[in-house]
Each structure stands twice: as C-alpha cells, then as structure tokens.
Enzyme design. Structure first.
Site, mmCIF file in Angstrom:
data_model
loop_
_atom_site.group_PDB
_atom_site.id
_atom_site.type_symbol
_atom_site.label_atom_id
_atom_site.label_comp_id
_atom_site.label_asym_id
_atom_site.label_seq_id
_atom_site.Cartn_x
_atom_site.Cartn_y
_atom_site.Cartn_z
ATOM 1 N N GLU A 194 -21.858 -5.444 15.786
ATOM 2 C CA GLU A 194 -22.090 -4.884 14.229
ATOM 3 C C GLU A 194 -23.336 -5.777 13.839
ATOM 4 O O GLU A 194 -23.130 -6.162 12.704
ATOM 5 C CB GLU A 194 -21.015 -4.597 13.522
ATOM 6 C CG GLU A 194 -19.938 -3.931 13.994
ATOM 7 C CD GLU A 194 -18.661 -3.998 13.323
ATOM 8 O OE1 GLU A 194 -18.620 -4.608 12.050
ATOM 9 O OE2 GLU A 194 -17.677 -3.326 13.628
ATOM 10 N N ASN A 216 -21.681 -4.157 20.671
ATOM 11 C CA ASN A 216 -20.913 -3.106 20.339
ATOM 12 C C ASN A 216 -21.384 -2.893 18.711
ATOM 13 O O ASN A 216 -21.400 -3.776 18.004
ATOM 14 C CB ASN A 216 -19.391 -3.801 20.313
ATOM 15 C CG ASN A 216 -18.416 -2.569 20.078
ATOM 16 O OD1 ASN A 216 -18.492 -1.687 20.598
ATOM 17 N ND2 ASN A 216 -17.433 -3.112 19.163
ATOM 18 N N HIS A 218 -15.656 5.537 15.607
ATOM 19 C CA HIS A 218 -14.535 5.921 14.340
ATOM 20 C C HIS A 218 -14.853 7.039 13.589
ATOM 21 O O HIS A 218 -16.056 7.024 12.996
ATOM 22 C CB HIS A 218 -14.776 4.631 13.449
ATOM 23 C CG HIS A 218 -14.008 3.293 14.039
ATOM 24 N ND1 HIS A 218 -12.657 3.183 14.307
ATOM 25 C CD2 HIS A 218 -14.568 2.240 14.231
ATOM 26 C CE1 HIS A 218 -12.570 2.041 15.063
ATOM 27 N NE2 HIS A 218 -14.010 1.261 14.673
ATOM 28 N N GLU A 234 -13.655 1.829 20.446
ATOM 29 C CA GLU A 234 -12.810 1.971 19.397
ATOM 30 C C GLU A 234 -12.682 3.405 18.851
ATOM 31 O O GLU A 234 -12.311 3.487 17.465
ATOM 32 C CB GLU A 234 -13.202 1.012 18.245
ATOM 33 C CG GLU A 234 -13.617 -0.395 18.657
ATOM 34 C CD GLU A 234 -14.234 -1.315 17.331
ATOM 35 O OE1 GLU A 234 -13.962 -1.003 16.367
ATOM 36 O OE2 GLU A 234 -14.570 -2.370 17.912
ATOM 37 N N ASP A 268 -11.395 6.496 17.363
ATOM 38 C CA ASP A 268 -10.045 7.261 16.505
ATOM 39 C C ASP A 268 -10.809 8.290 15.801
ATOM 40 O O ASP A 268 -12.175 7.962 15.283
ATOM 41 C CB ASP A 268 -9.372 6.221 15.562
ATOM 42 C CG ASP A 268 -10.196 5.315 14.673
ATOM 43 O OD1 ASP A 268 -11.170 5.329 14.396
ATOM 44 O OD2 ASP A 268 -9.595 4.266 14.198
HETATM 45 O O1 G2I Z 1 -12.483 -1.972 10.776
HETATM 46 C C1 G2I Z 1 -12.163 -1.228 12.131
HETATM 47 C C2 G2I Z 1 -12.922 -1.926 13.434
HETATM 48 C C3 G2I Z 1 -14.358 -2.083 13.091
HETATM 49 N N1 G2I Z 1 -14.960 -2.392 14.507
HETATM 50 C C4 G2I Z 1 -14.641 -3.876 14.640
HETATM 51 C C5 G2I Z 1 -13.113 -3.932 14.741
HETATM 52 O O2 G2I Z 1 -12.884 -5.371 14.843
HETATM 53 C C6 G2I Z 1 -12.292 -3.398 13.547
HETATM 54 O O3 G2I Z 1 -11.182 -3.769 13.742
HETATM 55 C C7 G2I Z 1 -10.529 -4.125 12.474
HETATM 56 C C8 G2I Z 1 -8.873 -4.011 12.812
HETATM 57 O O4 G2I Z 1 -8.410 -2.790 13.330
HETATM 58 C C9 G2I Z 1 -8.055 -4.678 11.450
HETATM 59 O O5 G2I Z 1 -6.739 -4.687 12.013
HETATM 60 O O6 G2I Z 1 -10.839 -5.166 11.798
HETATM 61 C C10 G2I Z 1 -10.369 -5.324 10.552
HETATM 62 C C11 G2I Z 1 -10.936 -6.521 10.014
HETATM 63 O O7 G2I Z 1 -12.196 -6.257 9.917
HETATM 64 C C12 G2I Z 1 -8.936 -5.424 10.989
HETATM 65 O O8 G2I Z 1 -8.203 -5.936 9.418
HETATM 66 C C13 G2I Z 1 -7.668 -6.982 9.300
HETATM 67 C C14 G2I Z 1 -7.148 -7.016 7.779
HETATM 68 O O9 G2I Z 1 -8.650 -6.928 7.002
HETATM 69 C C15 G2I Z 1 -6.628 -8.403 7.539
HETATM 70 O O10 G2I Z 1 -6.313 -8.493 6.276
HETATM 71 C C16 G2I Z 1 -5.368 -8.692 8.482
HETATM 72 O O11 G2I Z 1 -4.922 -9.812 8.237
HETATM 73 O O12 G2I Z 1 -6.436 -7.291 10.061
HETATM 74 C C17 G2I Z 1 -5.814 -8.537 9.852
HETATM 75 C C18 G2I Z 1 -4.799 -8.749 10.792
HETATM 76 O O13 G2I Z 1 -3.806 -7.817 10.586
#
Ligand code: G2I
Length: 444
Positions: free
Chosen positions: A156, A199, A235, A264, A266
């Site tokens: 990103e 990515n 996404h 990724e 969805d």
């Molecule tokens: O946002 C969707 C994805 C976009 N591309 C990059 C990916 O790395 C990203 O994944 C998401 C995860 O699916 C989430 O699970 O990235 C988020 C963070 O940017 C993740 O969220 C985080 C929460 O913001 C935190 O509060 C939490 O502690 O997940 C953490 C672990 O559960």
C-alpha cells in the site's frame, strides 16, 4: 506446486500416483477449494488469525478447504518487532507450524507498510530508518527462509485517487521513492527462493493508482530490480465492485513478466449477487495463466475485518454460502451445485461487448441444457446509478428498484438441447464501473 500439495491431492484421490507431473491441470473430482484449485495449478488460501486456531470448527474448516495461509496480523511489524531489535515470532510461528503440519503453504504479509508500525519507527531519522527497514526485512525473511512461498515486501505505498502519487509514510517521506526498490533488493538477498510481491488495494481495475503501480513494476523489470509478483487485494463492496476490466488489468501486469495473485479477496453482500461476483473473480484469475493463486481474507464472516458485510465464503457457523459453491464450481470442483448464474435446464452467462467512456453493451448468452427449451427466463442486476437504455433480442421488465430486469425471449425462446441464443442491452454507466450480474436461468 508445492510437494505437500501434490501429496495432499494424491491422497485425496485427485490424481494417479503415476501422473504427478500432470497434477496441475488434472481437474477430476475435487470437492474442496484447495483440491479444486490444485486441479487448476493454483493455490487457494485464506487469512488466518493465530487466536482462532484453537476453535475446532475454525481449524477443521481451514484444514479441509485451504492450501495456503496468510497470517492476518501476526507477521506485521508491530507484531514481530515491537521494540527495536526485539523480535518476537510466537504467534506467527504458531500459524506457520499449523500450516506446515497440514500441508499448507504460507504467504508472508507484510514487511514494509505505513500501518501497524510500532511507535519507535516513525521518529527515526533517515539513516536509522534505512538501517531499521533493512534489518526488519532481513530478520523476518531469515527466520522464515524457505518456508514462505510469496512475501508482500511492500504494502500500500500508493495514494488513492487520480494523482498516482506515493502515499506519505515514514519510509516515503524520509527515504524517498527509492525505498521500495531498496526493500525488494534487501528481500531478494535474504530469501532468494521467495516470490517478492508488491501488494495494494483499489488497484484491481485499470485506474490512476494501478497505472502508477504498473509504471513502477515496468521500471523495475527494465532495470533488473527484483520483483516477482503483484498482489491485488480485491476488497469489494457495492461502492467498490469487481471492476469490468479486472481480468484485463491482471493480464496487463502479467504481461510485464510478473506473477499476479489475488491476495485479500472479500466481497460484501449475500446470496446470488455475492456468489456471482466471487465466481467472476475466480474465472478472471483462471483466465490469466500467471495468476498463481487466490487468498480470501478470512475463513468465516464472524471474524472478518468487515464482519457486518458478511464478505466471506463461510457464515458464522461455518456453513458453506452460495459464494462458496460459486467459487468451487468456477474452480472446476464438484459438489458446489450449479453455478449461481445457471440453472439445470438452461444457463445464462454475461460478457461485455463494446465499451465507451460513459456506457457499454452487455451480452447474455442463454444455452439450453441437455433437453430442448421452449422458453427461458433470467435476470440481469445492475448497480445503481447505472441504467439500461436499450434491450434487443429479448423483452425486459423491471423491479421497483429499477436495478433488476427480468428478461424473457422475444423471437428466440425455442432452443434445441445444447443450443444457444443471446440478447443484448446498452447501459449508461453514470459514473459506475460495476459489472452486471446474471441470475439463474429457468426454462419451460
Ligand atoms: O484492512 C484490511 C486489510 C487491508 N490490506 C492489508 C491488510 O493487512 C489489512 O488487514 C487488516 C486485518 O484484517 C485487521 O485484523 O489490517 C487491520 C489493521 O490495519 C487489522 O485490524 C487490526 C485492528 O485494527 C487492531 O485494533 C487489532 O488489534 O487487527 C488487530 C488484531 O486483531
């Protein structure tokens, strides 16, 4: 294909032991996502959270269906190097060990990203930041050397919108444009066997952002900067649907000499519309020979980062959704039922004909099944604010939303077994690049 996948596929009865080399393109009975994808020479992966591995239904679904895992958060910088030089791999190792003991490959996500950075990184000056970035890449890739099929080296790094500019981040702001190239060179040295990927999201169709990434990849290839693949996060929701030129965009990157991966995936929604979009994404990947695999961003709707949008293949109780069946069927698997765009007695498939700035012509081909058809009915669903301005070779009626047209034959209802006809329609885009979806075809 990874040896473990061949063995898994073989033990699943997918392929004869004597025909291992033909495995990649053998599409015999395959009743899971992973085995069906393996029959197409692709992996089928999911994002995984270490904290859910102890839930038996979660682990059972993961182990049965998928051949690749991506740690959803556990390999990110804040998780692996929370203090400078203080590396912790416990949660990531848990996922890698689980994957390996069940014959799954691992995608690495992600080494250099502006988000989920621990607080010590941003204040560093340029010299220190460069050292820290290269050390982080080297330490992670060395820890997992030989165990990761593809790494998201940089994630990103480009802005949304029409500028095609780089996104502001500590790396961009202090090290300049060259940070991406440096990250890839460091990554190649650390694990030469891993595919190195760039990515991003909102790069799924041809647009200013994907054009900027395209230009970077082209430049890297021309100058010998090591890059092996581009990840398309994919996404999607109603505001950001699967673009009409998704396949064409994947293909133009592949034509630069890199693999492409859906990293990724969805798609928010439910029912037939969601299923059809999922099927279209899979078909696009399969149509691009360098599209080496797909990863969905989670196993079950209940743990999705967009859980209210129910964007995944299994519901909160791990039941297979219509989207699952559509993906399995598109992968050539069995047991997924009929394609959501098809019925038993006839099938209806969509393609885009002519396109211009503010409109396009859609075409739907209706094909009779194994018995003759006297008349047929199908639906075409548009995404507002698109509007149909003309229909030919069919008669159309509209639902109250004005987005769903029910289509019946005009002169072309009668079809011999296996015979096809088609109808067409013109759509005013009104600013939306969404692709229409075709519903079930029913015959009488
Ligand atoms: O946002 C969707 C994805 C976009 N591309 C990059 C990916 O790395 C990203 O994944 C998401 C995860 O699916 C989430 O699970 O990235 C988020 C963070 O940017 C993740 O969220 C985080 C929460 O913001 C935190 O509060 C939490 O502690 O997940 C953490 C672990 O559960």
């Amino acid at each position: 294909m990874h040896l473990t996948h061949l063995l898994r596929a073989a033990t699943a009865g997918l392929i004869a032991a004597t025909a291992l080399t033909a495995a990649a393109h053998t599409a015999e009975a395959a009743d899971t996502l992973g085995s069906a994808a393996a029959g197409q020479g692709r992996y089928f992966g999911t994002a995984v959270a270490a904290s859910h591995l102890g839930e038996s239904d979660y682990a059972a679904t993961l182990d049965r269906e998928f051949t690749s895992v991506t740690p959803e958060n556990e390999m990110k910088w804040d998780a692996t190097e929370p203090t400078r030089g203080g590396f912790t791999f416990t949660a990531a190792d848990q996922i890698v060990n689980h994957a390996q003991s069940h014959g799954m490959d691992v995608r690495g996500h992600t080494l250099v990203w502006h988000s989920q950075l621990p607080s010590w990184v941003s204040p560093l000056g340029a010299t220190d930041l460069r050292t820290a970035m290269n050390s982080h890449i080297t330490q992670l890739m060395t820890h997992y050397k030989g165990e990761i099929h593809s790494w998201d080296v940089v994630n990103e790094a480009f802005q949304d919108g029409s500028s095609g500019a780089r996104r502001s981040s500590p790396f961009q702001d202090k090290l300049g444009d060259g940070f991406i190239e440096e990250a890839f060179r460091t990554a190649r040295a650390a694990d030469p066997a891993a595919k190195l990927c760039y990515n991003d999201y909102n790069t799924d169709g041809v647009n200013a952002k994907s054009n900027a990434v395209y230009a970077m990849v082209k430049d890297f290839k021309a100058r010998g900067v090591p890059i092996d693949c581009v990840g398309f996060q994919s996404h999607f929701n109603s505001a950001s649907p699967v673009p009409a030129d998704y396949q064409a965009n994947l293909q133009r990157f592949a034509d630069l000499g890199v693999d492409v991966q859906i990293t990724e995936l969805d798609i928010e929604g439910s029912g037939t519309a969601q299923a059809t979009s999922y099927g279209n994404v899979v078909k696009a990947c399969l149509a691009v020979s360098r599209c080496t695999g797909l990863t969905v961003w989670g196993v079950t709707d209940k743990y999705s980062w967009r859980s209210s949008g129910t964007p995944l293949l299994f519901d909160g109780s791990y039941a297979k959704k219509p989207a699952y069946n559509a993906v399995l069927t598109a992968l050539g698997g069995t047991g997924g039922g009929t394609d959501p765009g098809t019925g038993a007695a006839c099938t209806a498939t969509y393609s885009t004909d002519a396109q211009w700035n503010d409109g396009y012509n859609g075409k739907v081909t209706v094909t009779a099944g194994t018995a003759p058809v006297g008349a047929w009915t199908t639906t075409v669903t548009l995404t507002a604010p698109q509007k149909v301005t003309a229909v030919w070779n069919a008669t159309a009626t509209w639902d109250s939303s004005g987005n769903v047209m029910t289509v019946k034959p005009s002169w072309n209802g009668s079809l011999a077994a296996g015979a096809s006809t088609s109808f067409g329609f013109t759509v005013a885009k009104n600013g939306s690049v969404a692709v229409p979806t075709v519903g079930t075809c029913t015959a009488s």
